[in-house]
Design a protein around this motif. Structure first.
Motif, PDB file in Angstrom:
ATOM      1  N   LYS A   1       1.056  -1.254  -0.024  1.00  0.00           N
ATOM      2  CA  LYS A   1       0.135   0.176   0.056  1.00  0.00           C
ATOM      3  C   LYS A   1       0.902   1.348  -0.131  1.00  0.00           C
ATOM      4  O   LYS A   1       1.707   1.505   1.056  1.00  0.00           O
ATOM      5  CB  LYS A   1      -0.979  -0.072   1.295  1.00  0.00           C
ATOM      6  N   GLU A   2       0.740   2.184  -1.149  1.00  0.00           N
ATOM      7  CA  GLU A   2       1.911   3.044  -1.184  1.00  0.00           C
ATOM      8  C   GLU A   2       1.187   4.359  -0.713  1.00  0.00           C
ATOM      9  O   GLU A   2       1.800   5.113  -0.030  1.00  0.00           O
ATOM     10  CB  GLU A   2       2.073   3.542  -2.806  1.00  0.00           C
ATOM     11  N   LEU A   3      -0.219   4.676  -0.886  1.00  0.00           N
ATOM     12  CA  LEU A   3      -0.794   6.090  -0.421  1.00  0.00           C
ATOM     13  C   LEU A   3      -1.103   5.588   1.019  1.00  0.00           C
ATOM     14  O   LEU A   3      -1.343   4.551   1.395  1.00  0.00           O
ATOM     15  CB  LEU A   3      -1.959   6.261  -1.255  1.00  0.00           C
ATOM     16  N   TYR A   4      -1.105   6.679   1.680  1.00  0.00           N
ATOM     17  CA  TYR A   4      -1.642   6.760   3.245  1.00  0.00           C
ATOM     18  C   TYR A   4      -2.804   7.666   3.367  1.00  0.00           C
ATOM     19  O   TYR A   4      -2.793   8.697   2.424  1.00  0.00           O
ATOM     20  CB  TYR A   4      -0.477   6.993   4.258  1.00  0.00           C
ATOM     21  N   TRP A   5      -3.370   7.763   4.603  1.00  0.00           N
ATOM     22  CA  TRP A   5      -4.638   8.426   4.594  1.00  0.00           C
ATOM     23  C   TRP A   5      -4.451   8.931   5.986  1.00  0.00           C
ATOM     24  O   TRP A   5      -3.571   8.741   6.747  1.00  0.00           O
ATOM     25  CB  TRP A   5      -5.881   7.635   4.849  1.00  0.00           C
ATOM     26  N   GLY A   6      -4.689  10.397   5.866  1.00  0.00           N
ATOM     27  CA  GLY A   6      -4.522  11.308   7.361  1.00  0.00           C
ATOM     28  C   GLY A   6      -4.059  12.505   7.112  1.00  0.00           C
ATOM     29  O   GLY A   6      -3.775  12.950   5.798  1.00  0.00           O
ATOM     30  N   ALA A   7      -3.438  13.109   8.218  1.00  0.00           N
ATOM     31  CA  ALA A   7      -2.899  14.602   7.887  1.00  0.00           C
ATOM     32  C   ALA A   7      -1.397  14.208   7.563  1.00  0.00           C
ATOM     33  O   ALA A   7      -0.735  13.375   7.834  1.00  0.00           O
ATOM     34  CB  ALA A   7      -2.984  15.254   9.278  1.00  0.00           C
ATOM     35  N   PHE A   8      -0.881  15.476   7.009  1.00  0.00           N
ATOM     36  CA  PHE A   8       0.510  15.498   6.378  1.00  0.00           C
ATOM     37  C   PHE A   8       1.043  16.967   6.682  1.00  0.00           C
ATOM     38  O   PHE A   8       0.010  17.853   6.162  1.00  0.00           O
ATOM     39  CB  PHE A   8       0.585  14.747   5.174  1.00  0.00           C
ATOM     40  N   VAL A   9       2.158  17.018   6.665  1.00  0.00           N
ATOM     41  CA  VAL A   9       2.777  18.506   6.411  1.00  0.00           C
ATOM     42  C   VAL A   9       4.130  18.225   5.785  1.00  0.00           C
ATOM     43  O   VAL A   9       4.985  17.273   6.181  1.00  0.00           O
ATOM     44  CB  VAL A   9       3.165  19.205   8.108  1.00  0.00           C
ATOM     45  N   ARG A  10       4.426  19.183   5.020  1.00  0.00           N
ATOM     46  CA  ARG A  10       5.639  19.033   4.379  1.00  0.00           C
ATOM     47  C   ARG A  10       6.235  20.590   4.553  1.00  0.00           C
ATOM     48  O   ARG A  10       5.519  21.675   4.067  1.00  0.00           O
ATOM     49  CB  ARG A  10       5.711  18.857   2.893  1.00  0.00           C
ATOM     50  N   ASN A  11       7.463  20.781   4.920  1.00  0.00           N
ATOM     51  CA  ASN A  11       8.072  22.046   5.062  1.00  0.00           C
ATOM     52  C   ASN A  11       9.207  22.102   3.955  1.00  0.00           C
ATOM     53  O   ASN A  11      10.193  21.091   4.359  1.00  0.00           O
ATOM     54  CB  ASN A  11       8.555  22.463   6.453  1.00  0.00           C
ATOM     55  N   ILE A  12       9.352  23.197   3.240  1.00  0.00           N
ATOM     56  CA  ILE A  12      10.256  23.243   2.279  1.00  0.00           C
ATOM     57  C   ILE A  12      11.400  24.646   2.465  1.00  0.00           C
ATOM     58  O   ILE A  12      10.595  25.677   2.398  1.00  0.00           O
ATOM     59  CB  ILE A  12       9.846  23.185   0.664  1.00  0.00           C
ATOM     60  N   VAL A  13      12.534  24.378   2.954  1.00  0.00           N
ATOM     61  CA  VAL A  13      13.234  25.636   3.094  1.00  0.00           C
ATOM     62  C   VAL A  13      13.614  25.981   1.541  1.00  0.00           C
ATOM     63  O   VAL A  13      14.333  25.357   0.870  1.00  0.00           O
ATOM     64  CB  VAL A  13      14.543  25.350   3.775  1.00  0.00           C
ATOM     65  N   LEU A  14      13.553  27.319   1.214  1.00  0.00           N
ATOM     66  CA  LEU A  14      14.017  27.672  -0.067  1.00  0.00           C
ATOM     67  C   LEU A  14      15.319  28.350  -0.248  1.00  0.00           C
ATOM     68  O   LEU A  14      15.707  28.980   0.811  1.00  0.00           O
ATOM     69  CB  LEU A  14      13.005  28.983  -0.446  1.00  0.00           C
TER      70      LEU A  14
END
Length: 89
Positions: A38-51
């Protein structure tokens, strides 16, 4: 962001960082015996990308189409100079 509705996305843009928050809801169910991985997951996610460079937050845009989130972040032109006219008071 496949499987995430645009209204469930929150994109916060600072001068040197982008934060993407969202929540993916499971729409159907498949029994465990019917798949290997199972590749996809369900629920909340956060991604922070430093520029690597400062951006102009006023001109930033975010669009979503067919699960692809596109964020346009125009760089600040530090070499740009402006002339200011001196007024007599």
């Amino acid at each position: 962001v496949a499987g995430v509705r645009p209204e469930d996305l929150d994109v916060s843009i600072g001068r040197d960082m982008v934060s993407i928050r969202g929540k993916r809801f499971e729409t159907g169910s498949v029994s465990e015996e019917n798949y290997f991985h199972k590749e996809l997951y369900w629920g909340a996610f956060v991604r922070n990308i430093v520029l690597p460079q400062e951006i102009d937050t006023d001109l930033a845009e975010a669009t979503e189409k067919f699960g692809l989130l596109t964020i346009k972040l125009p760089k600040i032109n530090k070499d740009k100079k402006a002339k200011v006219k001196v007024k007599s008071i």
